[in-house]
Design a protein around this motif. Structure first.
Motif, PDB file in Angstrom:
ATOM      1  N   UNK A  35       0.825  -1.200   0.000  1.00 49.23           N
ATOM      2  CA  UNK A  35       0.000   0.000   0.000  1.00 49.23           C
ATOM      3  C   UNK A  35       0.862   1.254   0.000  1.00 49.23           C
ATOM      4  N   UNK A  36       0.510   2.164  -0.890  1.00 46.40           N
ATOM      5  CA  UNK A  36       1.214   3.443  -0.945  1.00 46.40           C
ATOM      6  C   UNK A  36       0.210   4.530  -0.623  1.00 46.40           C
ATOM      7  N   UNK A  37       0.536   5.358   0.345  1.00 42.02           N
ATOM      8  CA  UNK A  37      -0.395   6.423   0.699  1.00 42.02           C
ATOM      9  C   UNK A  37       0.379   7.695   0.971  1.00 42.02           C
ATOM     10  N   UNK A  38      -0.360   8.763   1.207  1.00 40.32           N
ATOM     11  CA  UNK A  38       0.264  10.030   1.541  1.00 40.32           C
ATOM     12  C   UNK A  38      -0.135  11.123   0.578  1.00 40.32           C
ATOM     13  N   UNK A  39       0.504  12.274   0.752  1.00 39.20           N
ATOM     14  CA  UNK A  39       0.268  13.368  -0.176  1.00 39.20           C
ATOM     15  C   UNK A  39       1.470  13.446  -1.108  1.00 39.20           C
ATOM     16  N   UNK A  41       3.237  13.843  -5.041  1.00 41.89           N
ATOM     17  CA  UNK A  41       3.022  13.201  -6.332  1.00 41.89           C
ATOM     18  C   UNK A  41       3.888  11.967  -6.449  1.00 41.89           C
ATOM     19  N   UNK A  54      -3.413   8.431  -2.931  1.00 43.09           N
ATOM     20  CA  UNK A  54      -2.489   9.554  -2.970  1.00 43.09           C
ATOM     21  C   UNK A  54      -3.255  10.869  -3.078  1.00 43.09           C
TER      22      UNK A  54
ATOM     23  N   UNK B  14       9.357   9.951  -1.414  1.00 43.02           N
ATOM     24  CA  UNK B  14       9.480  11.326  -0.937  1.00 43.02           C
ATOM     25  C   UNK B  14       8.831  11.492   0.430  1.00 43.02           C
ATOM     26  N   UNK B  16       6.276  13.085   1.843  1.00 45.53           N
ATOM     27  CA  UNK B  16       4.876  12.875   2.219  1.00 45.53           C
ATOM     28  C   UNK B  16       4.320  11.496   1.853  1.00 45.53           C
ATOM     29  N   UNK B  17       5.176  10.591   1.458  1.00 44.89           N
ATOM     30  CA  UNK B  17       4.678   9.308   0.949  1.00 44.89           C
ATOM     31  C   UNK B  17       4.994   8.163   1.919  1.00 44.89           C
ATOM     32  N   UNK B  18       3.997   7.272   2.075  1.00 50.53           N
ATOM     33  CA  UNK B  18       4.126   6.113   2.950  1.00 50.53           C
ATOM     34  C   UNK B  18       3.960   4.844   2.116  1.00 50.53           C
ATOM     35  N   UNK B  19       4.904   3.929   2.233  1.00 58.13           N
ATOM     36  CA  UNK B  19       4.782   2.647   1.547  1.00 58.13           C
ATOM     37  C   UNK B  19       4.740   1.544   2.597  1.00 58.13           C
ATOM     38  N   UNK B  20       3.670   0.742   2.567  1.00 54.06           N
ATOM     39  CA  UNK B  20       3.591  -0.412   3.453  1.00 54.06           C
ATOM     40  C   UNK B  20       3.574  -1.644   2.572  1.00 54.06           C
ATOM     41  N   UNK B  21       4.590  -2.464   2.690  1.00 53.89           N
ATOM     42  CA  UNK B  21       4.642  -3.646   1.841  1.00 53.89           C
ATOM     43  C   UNK B  21       6.066  -3.977   1.483  1.00 53.89           C
TER      44      UNK B  21
END
Lengths: 138, 129
Positions: A35-39, A41, A54, B14, B16-21
């Protein structure tokens, strides 16, 4: 967003992403599962399997292959995507795009030559999570 | 950044980005955001000052300016810079831990077979694949 990954060599895209600190970049030889989340680009040129949520722009540039549930504010696809695509503002399919699945977006543009198999549902953003824009005023 | 990019591109998670996996590939990876899970790279891992990694890591060299927690294998070198924090179990061919850095946990040298090949924890089979 100034960064559009179309037809640029990977190194140039990577540099462009890095110069803009909020833009994440997954290169062609990177595979991400989960899973990739956040603000911010995200530019994807590699493989991605799972879920993307996103609050920014997602650019799917060739040779990217995405599989899963994808939500972003805007989606620009010139790679391959299988699954559900949901944009709060717009989806753009480039000529080289291959999309199989379901798209939900208030605005859409498809360039001649793009491949799309599936459904499109066009609706105004109802979740209120997007920036306060009024796309109904032309 | 301070790394050799001999295996090509550097991907970027970057701020503001979160990667779970799981992130894997033949690239270098720069993390300014958060990664939770597994990182497996032919190239180097660079964790920037704002980066937070909670993962099982297998990379060529690992440079930590932010925070890393987990079981980590650096086939070449593990470097913890002054702002960096490491917490967990490390195996590396060489270490560089700068003054001010935090290193809590276990370290092993890669190559000293009796140490490195001994299954250290129950999670060991996952490290192989």
């Amino acid at each position: 967003m100034g960064i559009f990954a179309k037809d640029k060599p990977e190194a140039a895209v990577a540099d462009a992403a890095r110069s803009n600190g909020d833009t994440a970049f997954f290169g062609a030889k990177l595979a991400v599962k989960g899973k990739i989340s956040g603000s911010g680009n995200l530019i994807v040129m590699g493989r991605l399997e799972g879920e993307v949520d996103l609050a920014g722009e997602l650019v799917v540039a060739p040779p990217a292959v995405l599989n899963g549930d994808i939500r972003a504010v805007t989606l620009a696809v010139s790679g391959s995507v299988t699954g559900t695509l949901s944009a709060r503002e717009k989806i753009h399919l480039e000529k080289s795009a291959v999309v199989n699945g379901r798209m939900t977006t208030p605005r859409i543009s498809v360039v001649d030559g793009a491949t799309f198999n599936g459904e499109i549902e066009m609706k105004k953003p109802a979740d209120g999570g997007g920036p306060p824009k009024r796309p109904d005023q032309k | 950044m301070a790394k050799d990019a001999s295996s090509g591109t550097t991907s970027l998670v970057s701020r503001p980005v979160v990667v779970e996996g799981e992130i894997s590939g033949e690239e270098n990876l720069h993390v300014d955001g958060r990664v939770k899970g597994v990182i497996r790279l032919a190239g180097d891992l660079f964790v920037g000052a704002s980066g937070v990694v909670e993962a099982e890591v297998d990379a060529r060299s690992i440079v930590i300016q932010g925070a890393v927690t987990g079981k980590v294998l650096a086939r070449r070198q593990l470097e913890v810079q002054p702002s960096g924090r490491f917490n967990g179990e490390a195996t590396a061919a060489s270490y560089e831990i700068r003054q001010g850095a935090v290193f809590e946990g276990v370290s092993r040298m890669l190559g000293s077979k009796s140490q490195a090949e001994k299954p250290a924890a129950s999670a060991d089979p996952e490290l192989k694949k």
